[in-house]
Every structure is written in C-alpha cells, then in structure tokens.
Design an enzyme around this catalytic site. Structure first.
Site, PDB file in Angstrom:
ATOM      1  N   HIS A   1      23.239  22.111  31.163  1.00 51.30           N
ATOM      2  CA  HIS A   1      23.736  20.922  30.468  1.00 51.30           C
ATOM      3  C   HIS A   1      25.250  20.813  30.545  1.00 51.30           C
ATOM      4  O   HIS A   1      25.793  19.736  30.828  1.00 51.30           O
ATOM      5  CB  HIS A   1      23.305  20.938  28.999  1.00 51.30           C
TER       6      HIS A   1
ATOM      7  N   ASP B   1      38.703  31.323  46.307  1.00 48.69           N
ATOM      8  CA  ASP B   1      40.115  31.541  46.024  1.00 48.69           C
ATOM      9  C   ASP B   1      40.525  32.865  46.658  1.00 48.69           C
ATOM     10  O   ASP B   1      39.695  33.624  47.138  1.00 48.69           O
ATOM     11  CB  ASP B   1      40.414  31.503  44.524  1.00 48.69           C
TER      12      ASP B   1
ATOM     13  N   ASP C   1      38.574  23.326  39.247  1.00 45.02           N
ATOM     14  CA  ASP C   1      37.477  24.234  38.952  1.00 45.02           C
ATOM     15  C   ASP C   1      37.740  24.945  37.640  1.00 45.02           C
ATOM     16  O   ASP C   1      38.879  25.026  37.188  1.00 45.02           O
ATOM     17  CB  ASP C   1      37.341  25.283  40.067  1.00 45.02           C
TER      18      ASP C   1
ATOM     19  N   CYS D   1      20.234  15.473  32.166  1.00 49.18           N
ATOM     20  CA  CYS D   1      20.068  16.795  32.769  1.00 49.18           C
ATOM     21  C   CYS D   1      18.672  17.356  32.493  1.00 49.18           C
ATOM     22  O   CYS D   1      17.960  16.911  31.590  1.00 49.18           O
ATOM     23  CB  CYS D   1      21.148  17.767  32.274  1.00 49.18           C
TER      24      CYS D   1
ATOM     25  N   GLY E   1      41.851  35.638  45.554  1.00 53.97           N
ATOM     26  CA  GLY E   1      41.790  36.896  44.829  1.00 53.97           C
ATOM     27  C   GLY E   1      43.082  37.261  44.141  1.00 53.97           C
ATOM     28  O   GLY E   1      43.126  38.220  43.364  1.00 53.97           O
TER      29      GLY E   1
ATOM     30  N   CYS F   1      18.110  18.648  28.778  1.00 54.12           N
ATOM     31  CA  CYS F   1      17.917  17.623  27.753  1.00 54.12           C
ATOM     32  C   CYS F   1      16.595  16.875  27.929  1.00 54.12           C
ATOM     33  O   CYS F   1      16.033  16.372  26.957  1.00 54.12           O
ATOM     34  CB  CYS F   1      19.096  16.649  27.772  1.00 54.12           C
TER      35      CYS F   1
ATOM     36  N   CYS G   1      21.399  12.195  27.706  1.00 51.49           N
ATOM     37  CA  CYS G   1      21.795  13.016  28.857  1.00 51.49           C
ATOM     38  C   CYS G   1      20.633  13.106  29.839  1.00 51.49           C
ATOM     39  O   CYS G   1      19.472  13.270  29.444  1.00 51.49           O
ATOM     40  CB  CYS G   1      22.212  14.407  28.396  1.00 51.49           C
TER      41      CYS G   1
END
Length: 435
Positions: A401, A128, A332, A372, A130, A375, A370
């Site tokens: 996670h 971005d 985001d 991930c 700034g 997990c 999950c």
C-alpha cells in the site's frame, strides 16, 4: 581499393556508440509553460520553476518522469515480490552496490545475467555507488546520518557515540570494514565501477564521498575536489568496461553532485561534472530539509537540461513536490517499506500507525478508494492483528500500500504538470496530508 565503411561489429567504438544509444532522455512538458506560475509564486521562489516531465529510455524499458524509484536494497524490495511491485505501478527499482558487493557478491549477479534477471524484474534498474553506506555505516550512524541542522563545531571525522570509525578516506578511495563480519574491504572509483558493471543495472552512479552538515567548510571544499577527481576516474573506467564487456546492455553512468549547504560549492560541482560525459546526474549529500528546494534549484540551474536528474533519498510528500517543481526527474527512498515494518501506513490525510487499539475492529481498507492489492482485499483490523501477532505478512501488505501511495502521487503530479493543474494538485494534496 577504397576502404569499406566499418560496421558496429568490426569497430569497437561504433559498437560502444550503438549500445550507448539504448539510453536516452527526452524532455516533455515544462511546468513553467503548461501553467506559468503567478507573480507571487515566482517572487517567493526567487527563480524559475524548473519542473518538467520526460522519458528516460533504457535497455529494459522506459521511465516516465517525474517518477518515484522504489528501493530494493539487496535485490529485493523488503517483504514485497517483484511481481507485486510491477502490479502497483513501479517503473524501476534501485539496489545498493555496497550491500550486493558484500552479499552475495557482484560476480554472482553477473553470472545470473544481471540484477534484473537475478531478482526476476524485467524493468529498468538503478544501483547507487555504495558511497553513502561506506561512509554512514563506517562512521557508526547505521542507516541514517543526521541532516536536520548545520553544526560545524565538531570534528570532521565524527562517529556515532560509542562506535568506532570503520571507514577511512584517502585520495585513492576508502578502506572500510564490513558491517556483517568486520572483514576489511577497499572501494575506489575503479572498484565501484567494476562492481556496478557486474551487478548490471541500467543506471549506476559514480563513486563519491558523502559529507554531512556537520563537516567544516574547509573539509567540504577538500571533499568536493576529491569527488571531482573520483568522477573523472569513474568515467575512464566506465568507458573501458563498456568497451570490454561485449554483449552486455549499455549501462548509463550518473555523476553525483555534492557541496552540502553551500551555493558556490553546489554550482561548482554541477559545472565540473556537467562538463564530463555523464548520462545523467544524482543530487546527493547533505540536504537540510528546509533548504532542499533551494539546493535542488541551484543544481538544476547549472546541470545540462537534456540529461536526467535523480534526487537521492526522499519520499515525504512535501519533499517530493518541492523536488519536482525544482527540476528533479526521479528520486528514491526506503521509507515506504521501512515505516511499514513498524505498522505505519500512508493516507491522503496523513500517516497513521496500525498498532493503535482503535484499529482492532476497523474492517475498512487502509485507505478508502485506494486501488492497491492490499486495500482491495484486506481490512485494517486484519493487518492490525497480523502486526500484533508478529506475522511477517503485515509488513508485506502495508508495504504494498505505501509503495502504491507514493508511486501514484508522483504519477498524478506528472499528469498535473501536463494538464496545467500542478499547483492546484500540490495545494490540495499537501493541504490534506499536513492539516
């Protein structure tokens, strides 16, 4: 003797065009076509559903949209290795030009080969401009400016209680003091472009002035016109730098849409910037949560359909679905890692805090089912212990996670658009998360 056709190597404009072709956006499935909404939904919407899938192509890979772009503010997603971000399915990362300008300095990233090489991330990257940090930190509000309600009764140059204003806007740019050591710095459209070119992300944003829901209508109009003029200057400097930085991958430039809660200002900003040669657009500024969808729709009804649209700073499930169905392609937010550092973790049934005593003997994963890393390998009881013991790895495990949870939810929403099940998926997901 006839002139030979110039090659990209001998023609700077041809070389620039060839490099620019490394960035593109292609619309895929449209929500209004894969599953036309019912008349009740359409009537309640007061407009078309603008959601779609698509593909953003960059010099460092593709982004299948809609996509959640994880935030790595200082060239790192806090507490998480880039390799872990890749494993959990993140397609791209977003860093902050303000913070990287102050530390370690854009010339360091340029010498390292750009943001991705510097942080060992081989996928697409964003920066971005700034502008948000200059204004929010400069007014003493730290990382958050109150966007929950409209109140234009106060002064346009308000600061947080007990703080001094560290940023001052003029026509040419902004003077601001570093939040690190108080040193005085200058950002302008040209400086922001130079800094972002040195940082080297695939996608960067034009320098804009952030306003809030507390600014007067008159100031919003004045600021919007200033942001328009700054956008023109960003385009000129971006084109100059693109031509001069031979051998560097093409960096796409997105214009930033301001206008706060005013429909006419939002639409004007979209028409003004939509006519400039931007590669895409960011929708930013003051957004009341309850009007988020309406404002995003105003913008996307005006913006060119063949260019991607990024909504800055959201990650809550209801906001994500609202953004998607109103035409946002990427978005985001720092929230998944920020709340993780305070022990909060996401589940399909809502957000919970591991600091609670009930997790001391809970040997199950953060979320049943999950996929991930956290997990698959660690229990709530163990991470609860780490948090209580002030061990840093607790933030790492919860952040992995949380990022996976948001990334997968958006990936599943993309698949639901393609399959025609988006509205059912939205109702099921939000019905469980907000019981």
């Amino acid at each position: 003797m006839p002139h030979s056709r110039s090659s990209p190597e001998s023609d700077p404009s041809a070389l620039r065009t060839a490099r620019q072709s490394a960035f593109s956006f292609e619309v895929g499935a449209r929500l209004s076509e894969t599953r036309p909404p019912s008349s009740d939904r359409s009537e309640g919407k007061r407009g078309d559903f603008l959601g779609r899938t698509g593909t953003i192509t960059t010099p460092h890979g593709e982004i299948q949209t809609p996509a959640f772009i994880a935030v790595g503010t200082k060239a790192t997603v806090k507490a998480v290795l880039p390799e872990s971000m890749k494993e959990l399915g993140a397609q791209a990362l977003l860093a902050n030009a303000y913070h990287l300008y102050l530390q370690p300095g854009p010339e360091i990233l340029d010498a390292a080969g750009g943001l991705g090489a510097f942080m060992n991330w081989d996928g697409p990257t964003f920066t971005d401009s700034g502008g948000f940090q200059v204004m929010s930190l400069g007014s003493g509000f730290k990382k958050v400016i109150d966007m929950t309600f409209v109140d234009t009764s106060g002064p346009d140059d308000a600061v947080a209680p007990g703080k001094e204003r560290l940023a001052h806007v003029d026509e040419d740019g902004v003077w601001f003091k570093s939040h690190l050591n108080g040193d005085r710095h200058r950002f302008s459209p040209e400086i922001s472009m130079r800094v972002q070119h040195q940082i080297g992300a695939d996608i960067m944003f034009a320098f804009d002035e952030l306003t809030t829901l507390q600014n007067s209508r008159g100031y919003q109009e004045e600021s919007l016109e200033r942001t328009r003029r700054w956008a023109e200057r960003c385009v000129v400097e971006h084109q100059r730098l693109t031509a001069s930085r031979v051998g560097k991958p093409y960096q796409a430039l997105f214009g930033v849409i301001q206008g706060a809660q005013y429909e006419d200002l939002r639409r004007k900003a979209c028409r003004d910037l939509g006519g400039m040669p931007f590669d895409g657009f960011g929708i930013g500024g003051a957004l009341e949560k309850e009007n988020l969808g309406t404002i995003v729709r105003w913008c996307n009804e005006e913006l060119p359909e063949n260019k991607p649209r990024h909504l800055l700073g959201i990650s809550e499930p209801d906001d994500i679905f609202t953004a998607i169905e109103n035409g946002a392609d990427t978005f985001d937010c720092v929230s998944p890692t920020r709340v993780a550092r305070n022990s909060a973790f996401y589940t399909p049934s809502g957000r919970f805090n591991l600091a609670g005593a009930r997790y001391k003997r809970d040997f199950g994963p953060l979320q049943d089912g999950c996929d991930c890393y956290t997990c698959a390998n660690y229990s709530r009881a163990y991470i609860h212990h780490l948090y209580k013991a002030h061990e840093m790895v607790s933030a790492t495990l919860i952040s992995i996670h949380n990022e996976r949870f948001v990334v997968k939810m958006v990936d599943d929403a993309r698949l639901a658009i393609e399959s025609g099940d988006f509205f059912e998926f939205k109702a099921e997901t939000l019905g469980r998360y907000y019981p």
